[in-house]
Motif scaffolding. Structure first.
Motif, PDB file in Angstrom:
ATOM      1  N   ALA A  70       0.819  -1.225   0.000  1.00 28.98           N
ATOM      2  CA  ALA A  70       0.000   0.000   0.000  1.00 28.98           C
ATOM      3  C   ALA A  70       0.848   1.268   0.000  1.00 28.98           C
ATOM      4  O   ALA A  70       0.321   2.363  -0.199  1.00 28.98           O
ATOM      5  N   ARG A 118       0.742  -6.650  -6.210  1.00 27.90           N
ATOM      6  CA  ARG A 118      -0.342  -5.704  -5.922  1.00 27.90           C
ATOM      7  C   ARG A 118      -1.645  -6.154  -6.598  1.00 27.90           C
ATOM      8  O   ARG A 118      -2.723  -6.133  -5.974  1.00 27.90           O
ATOM      9  N   ARG A 161      -5.806   0.195  -1.491  1.00 33.45           N
ATOM     10  CA  ARG A 161      -5.287  -0.642  -0.413  1.00 33.45           C
ATOM     11  C   ARG A 161      -4.042  -1.428  -0.853  1.00 33.45           C
ATOM     12  O   ARG A 161      -3.305  -1.943  -0.008  1.00 33.45           O
ATOM     13  N   SER A 162      -3.816  -1.511  -2.145  1.00 29.37           N
ATOM     14  CA  SER A 162      -2.633  -2.209  -2.657  1.00 29.37           C
ATOM     15  C   SER A 162      -1.716  -1.292  -3.458  1.00 29.37           C
ATOM     16  O   SER A 162      -0.870  -1.772  -4.214  1.00 29.37           O
TER      17      SER A 162
END
Length: 317
Positions: free
Chosen positions: A219, A258, A282-283
């Motif tokens: 993240a 990711r 979030r990634s």
């Protein structure tokens, strides 16, 4: 700074040395604002040069151009007596203190850092004298080893002895230099065999550590091959080599990890309340259109379509 009396060694101040040798391949760089003080004493035993250096914190930077300038390439062997020595070379970083020994090679760029007041003994051993190639030297540089047993203990004790009793040696100078070179050659051969045997294991362990570090920081918008390399004290080139051996690149692997995490979260019913854009963030994908494009390139379908298909399958089941 008061220097221990060593009348048979040539003495000079560190700052004076830099001023008198403008073409030197070593550049002294200050690590503090205060004026640097220190002394170095040296003596030549045949083709082997022994130096005892002490002073405040400072750094040596070698540009690796000695061969091109006609100077003979050498391996530098450092044994700290007070403080510690840090060597950066060939994508590695190592610290030596106490009886430990650490090496650098003059034919490639390097940094030798003493971060605190120090006193060290160094040997300069020409490649030709010890029968070492530049490629073999890469297995020795920036790898500290213990000087408490075996050949390492003999070398460590010899360096301490040269520091204490070097001025008392009157005869057989060339013979002493040959003895030092012979011991160094035997020690280097032993170390090269050990490193070569361990190298595969070490590289695998490093790779696992790097992969774990990346997965824990997907993240982070600043996550990049360069920041990963710096965190693990390796060069970007070496990091790329590690991933190339596995058929990929650091950047590609980070992107794949990711995207894999995004797909996993899109599969998770417990995260259905999160928007597609937030799943991407979030990634580490902070632009929804960019995330959607990369996801489609990887899986042949957009994130929105992927989630929709997953829900349709779940409903049909």
């Amino acid at each position: 700074m008061q220097h221990v009396d060593m009348p048979r060694f040539r003495q000079e101040t560190l700052l004076g040395r830099a001023a008198c040798e403008p073409q030197s391949r070593l550049h002294i760089v200050r690590t503090h604002d205060e004026e640097m003080e220190g002394t170095t004493s040296s003596r030549q035993f045949g083709r082997v040069r022994v130096s005892i250096v002490e002073g405040g914190p400072y750094e040596l930077i070698g540009n690796g151009r000695m061969i091109g300038n006609g100077a003979e390439p050498f391996v530098g062997v450092c044994r700290p007596l007070v403080g510690e020595v840090q060597v950066f070379q060939d994508g590695r970083w190592s610290v030596a203190s106490g009886s430990r020994i650490v090496c650098y090679d003059s034919s490639r760029p390097y940094r030798v850092l003493m971060p605190e007041p120090f006193r060290i003994v160094t040997l300069r051993l020409p490649h030709q004298l010890i029968g070492l190639t530049a490629k073999e030297a890469e297995l020795l540089t920036a790898r500290a080893w213990y000087g408490s047993q075996g050949l390492g203990a003999l070398m460590s004790d010899l360096l301490v002895g040269l520091e204490r009793y070097g001025e008392e040696i009157e005869t057989a100078i060339d013979l002493l230099g040959g003895s030092v070179a012979g011991l160094a050659a035997a020690l280097f051969a032993e170390r090269i065999r050990a490193v070569a045997a361990e190298q595969g294991v070490d590289r695998n362990a490093l790779m696992l550590t790097i992969q774990g570090h990346i997965r824990a920081r997907l993240a982070d918008p600043d996550l990049s091959p360069l920041t990963v390399a710096r965190h693990h004290n390796v060069s970007l080139r070496y990091l790329q080599k590690l991933f190339h051996e596995r058929g990929t690149s650091p950047a590609r692997w980070i992107r794949s990890e990711r995207l894999a995490r995004c797909r996993s979260e899109l599969d998770d019913p417990g995260l259905d309340h999160l928007s597609i854009a937030l799943i991407g963030e979030r990634s580490g994908f902070y632009e929804a259109s960019h995330f959607s494009r990369l996801f489609r390139e990887e899986y042949g379908i957009s994130p929105r379509e992927y989630r929709k298909n997953k829900r349709s399958v779940a409903f049909a089941g």
